[in-house]
Design an enzyme around this catalytic site. Structure first.
Site, short mmCIF file in Angstrom:
data_model
loop_
_atom_site.label_atom_id
_atom_site.label_comp_id
_atom_site.label_asym_id
_atom_site.label_seq_id
_atom_site.Cartn_x
_atom_site.Cartn_y
_atom_site.Cartn_z
N SER A 195 81.78 60.77 56.87
CA SER A 195 83.07 60.40 57.46
C SER A 195 83.23 60.79 58.93
CB SER A 195 84.21 60.98 56.63
OG SER A 195 84.34 60.27 55.42
N SER A 210 78.98 66.67 60.24
CA SER A 210 79.75 66.84 59.01
C SER A 210 80.07 68.29 58.71
CB SER A 210 78.97 66.27 57.83
OG SER A 210 78.49 64.98 58.11
N SER A 220 84.94 93.77 63.77
CA SER A 220 85.79 94.13 64.91
C SER A 220 86.89 93.10 65.04
CB SER A 220 84.97 94.17 66.20
OG SER A 220 84.59 92.87 66.59
N LYS A 236 89.36 70.71 63.91
CA LYS A 236 90.12 69.72 64.67
C LYS A 236 89.37 68.40 64.79
CE LYS A 236 91.82 68.89 69.38
NZ LYS A 236 91.99 69.48 70.74
N ASN A 421 77.62 75.62 53.08
CA ASN A 421 78.74 74.98 53.77
C ASN A 421 79.90 74.74 52.82
OD1 ASN A 421 77.28 72.97 52.32
ND2 ASN A 421 78.32 71.39 53.51
N CYS A 423 80.60 72.28 50.98
CA CYS A 423 80.27 71.59 49.72
C CYS A 423 78.96 72.07 49.11
CB CYS A 423 80.23 70.08 49.94
SG CYS A 423 81.74 69.41 50.66
N GLU A 425 75.81 72.09 49.93
CA GLU A 425 74.52 71.39 49.98
C GLU A 425 73.71 71.73 51.23
OE1 GLU A 425 77.07 68.47 52.34
OE2 GLU A 425 77.30 70.03 50.83
N THR A 597 79.94 62.86 48.68
CA THR A 597 80.14 61.41 48.97
C THR A 597 81.41 60.82 48.36
OG1 THR A 597 78.92 60.38 47.11
CG2 THR A 597 77.61 61.12 48.99
N ALA A 598 82.44 61.62 48.13
CA ALA A 598 83.62 61.09 47.44
C ALA A 598 84.19 59.85 48.13
CB ALA A 598 84.69 62.17 47.35
#
Length: 760
Positions: A195, A210, A220, A236, A421, A423, A425, A597-598
């Protein structure tokens, strides 16, 4: 399997709406254009505009999917025609028109605008609107609502689906033939990037990656707040974030500068939780972050409660995802029924940077030195992990030692994978001044199935196209933090994955747990891995290897099958590949990762990544609305048997989409169409383990249990660890928060694993 799009002449009738419906319906089986038209006219107000009529026709067609799933195709075609009308009203006909309008509105970047000015006449003929007929309604609606560029003031789309695909392809290539090749992969729904790449390619802010992996902040105030900024900046621009908190001191630890006591990691994670919720990527999707913690950290028990629905809300973080970063030593002690020690990171600062035997030596030395804050039964902590999984689906089980031992980037001392990460993978090294990055894309496997079987020649072509595209992203990408740019340039990792595996099994009449399905899945993954390596070696020959190639296992002649102790199916090809890598190197340190991959699977109209179907009939809620989904492969079988009737549809609804109680169906058909809830989870783990030797990163592996018990969960995750998986992902349950009552001890499934349903 989908039929090719055909261009048909318009149907001439007195009612323009009926003409449009009939035209869109030509070539679509099992739909009745006149019946749809009658339904629309019966509810359409007399003062409705032509646009209102078409809107209603699309909605009514989509609502008729439960009767005949092909109405989704008709709804998709009507929406595609509506988008065409809107573009025509704006004077946008060609690809060049769309790009120039985007540039005028400040949406398109100068690089793409310059290319269109120079090559627009050659680029425009590449666009083929006939490909729109490949979409299903869910896919094109998702594309329309979330991906197409829109006028900032009116919010009207200024590009259609094919303009969009060509924009992304043109932005990611420089050669006309490569643009055409990449566009065809997109337009035929054979391959799609992730995406962020789809959102931003060719725009003014080309953040195309991604995933971002941030090492734990140091212990600290300055380092912790610096990480907050990094997370906000990355989120963002559409990045999914993984971050570790292994190094931050635990609750009760002495703060020498103030002579006070630390509140531990929970208040810091509460602040991170609020920041993630606030940065929602401009409304495109919510900010998303996963926090990783090693189980020796003294705050691990409070960490596991962060997603809980009860207790002190000041110590809850509902917007964060959580994952356990588990060393082998912990799992062995769980298995043996031994004790486990918890430490304040301040007293054992070396543990996050060690794995394998070095970690175990340091851990035991810390125990022997009396540095533990607390000691408890390892199974008690493991039970809490399982309870968190059962109650929230979160607290994912990811395995530190396996991830490090099998990583191409950890050949030299000091190179350590500290986390995965968002998800689970991605498996890449992080460290001081080094934020790991990954660019993702997924091959739609069912687009490679023909009447003759699985088309491996086409698969090889798609892999080559995809790897070149993913590699190009590294050079084009906008990096919100400098550490991400320097790391990505040094390692050049990418993550090519798959989707639609369930479709392949349906199309080829293979039950998910059939031996032939395991064999085919493994063969597909091996072909993708070898072709990806060959393509990366070819890129290295042309452009040079990635700068850190000499520091990798591949530079030592060691690839994934060697690390897993697996013999490739074609030893001669494998040997030739190793020689080529030895001579030219690799352009990319890592190449494969299977992401969830949703959303892109919805666009492609296939099942997600490597997952089994969750139901044969269900509703899907997304940011684009609520959609009814029907298993078309099952419908074809039911039609052939004369069973696709109102009665059967009602029985499917009453059974939550299961066909197991439909006795009229042959046993083989019922076996083929089992859902994720009706499969042994051992099957999913075995499939993942078999493809593991041909994946150099990892897999987002969801596991499914309708009513999870602590015994079943403990056995299932122990089995995943023993099979050598690097990571697992969500636990999906129905209902998600119920733990079945049991009178047996929580660890009994470890002592008698054959008794657990997950291991049958």
């Amino acid at each position: 399997m989908r039929t090719e799009a055909v261009v048909l002449e318009p149907v001439r009738v007195s009612d323009p709406l009926l003409g449009r419906i009939r035209h869109a319906a030509r070539g679509v089986a099992h739909v009745d254009a006149d019946r749809l038209h009658a339904r629309v006219r019966s509810t359409l107000p007399p003062t409705a505009s032509a646009r209102d009529a078409l809107d209603l026709a699309i909605q009514v067609a989509a609502s008729m999917v439960a009767e005949q799933p092909e109405y989704e195709d008709l709804a998709a075609r009507l929406l595609a025609r509506q988008i065409e009308d809107s573009l025509a009203e704006q004077g946008i006909a060609t690809f060049s028109d769309s790009v120039r309008r985007g540039a005028e509105l400040g949406l398109i970047g100068e690089r793409l605008r310059a290319r269109v000015d120079a090559e627009g006449d050659a680029l425009d003929p590449i666009l083929d609107r006939a490909h729109d007929d490949r979409f299903r309604y869910f896919g094109i609606q998702t594309l329309h609502d979330r991906y197409l560029l829109r006028h900032p003031a009116t919010r009207v789309a200024i590009e259609g689906p094919q303009h969009f695909f060509l924009r992304v392809a043109a932005a990611l290539t420089t050669d006309l033939e490569q643009t055409r090749e990449l566009y065809e992969a997109f337009a035929t729904l054979s391959y799609l990037p992730s995406s962020p790449t789809l959102f931003n390619a060719g725009t003014r802010h080309e953040q195309l990656s991604s995933c971002f992996l941030l090492d734990s902040p140091d212990d600290s105030l300055e380092s912790i707040y610096e990480r907050y900024r990094d997370v906000a900046m990355l989120s963002k621009f559409s990045g999914g974030i993984g971050i570790a908190y292994h190094r931050v001191r635990s609750r009760g630890s002495l703060i020498r500068s103030t002579n006070g006591r630390s509140n531990g990691i929970v208040p810091w994670l509460k602040t991170l939780d609020s920041s993630v919720a606030a940065v929602n990527q401009g409304g495109k999707r919510r900010g998303a972050c996963c926090v990783y913690l090693e189980p020796w950290h003294a705050d691990i028990e409070e960490f596991l409660e962060l997603r809980g629905n009860t207790g002190d809300e000041a110590r809850r973080a509902h917007n964060l995802n959580l994952a356990n970063w588990i060393p082998d030593l912990f799992m062995r002690r769980v298995e043996a029924g031994a004790s486990w020690s918890l430490f304040d990171p301040k007293t054992v600062p070396e543990l996050p940077d060690l794995f394998g035997e070095a970690f175990e030596r340091a851990y035991v030395e810390a125990e022997d030195a009396g540095l533990a804050v607390r000691t408890l039964p390892a199974r008690a902590l493991y039970r809490r992990m399982m309870r968190a999984l059962a109650e929230t689906g979160n607290g994912w089980m990811t395995f530190k030692d396996r991830s490090n031992a099998l990583c191409n980037q950890t050949a030299r001392p000091g190179r350590v994978v500290h986390l995965s990460n968002l998800c689970t993978e991605i498996v890449e090294v992080t460290g001081p001044g080094e934020t790991a990055v990954c660019n993702l894309g997924s091959i739609n496997l069912v687009a490679h199935v023909t009447d003759a079987g699985f088309d491996f020649d086409k698969l090889r072509r798609t892999v080559r196209t995809a790897v070149r595209q993913l590699d190009r992203v590294i050079d084009l990408n906008l990096y919100p933090v400098a550490e991400a740019g320097s790391s990505n340039a040094r390692w050049r990792p990418v993550g090519l994955g798959v989707m639609g595996l369930q479709d392949v099994f349906f199309a080829m009449r293979l039950a998910f747990d059939a031996p032939e399905a395991l064999e085919l899945s493994t063969k597909i993954q091996e072909e993708i891995y070898l072709t990806a390596l060959e393509t990366s070696a070819e890129l290295a020959e042309a452009h040079g290897p990635h700068p850190a190639f000499a520091e990798t296992r591949a530079a030592q002649g060691i690839l994934q099958p060697d690390l897993w102790g697996v013999e490739p199916a074609d030893p001669a090809r494998y040997a030739a590949l190793k020689m080529r890598i030895r001579e030219h190197g690799l352009r990319n340190s890592l190449l494969l990762a299977i992401a969830p991959t949703a959303t892109i699977a919805s666009i492609a109209g296939c099942y997600e990544c490597i997952e089994p179907q969750v139901s044969n009939l269900f509703k899907r809620e997304t940011l684009s609305g609520e959609f009814l989904r029907v298993n078309r492969y099952l419908v074809e079988d039911l039609r052939a048997l004369g069973l696709w009737t109102d009665e059967t549809r009602a029985r499917l609804r009453d059974a939550d989409g299961s066909v197991q109680a439909i006795g009229e169906l042959p046993a083989g058909v019922r076996r083929l169409y089992r859902t994720a809830w009706e499969l042994s989870q051992k099957t999913l783990i075995d499939l993942a383990a078999a493809r593991g030797p041909f994946i150099d990163q990892s897999q987002s592996l969801n596991l499914f249990m309708e009513s999870p018990t602590l015994e079943a969960l403990s056995s299932m995750n122990m089995y995943a660890w023993k099979r050598g998986l690097k990571t697992t992902y969500y636990l999906r349950s129905r209902p998600a928060t119920r733990i079945a009552k049991t009178t047996r001890a929580a660890a009994c499934s470890l002592e008698n694993p054959a008794s657990c349903e997950a291991c049958q």
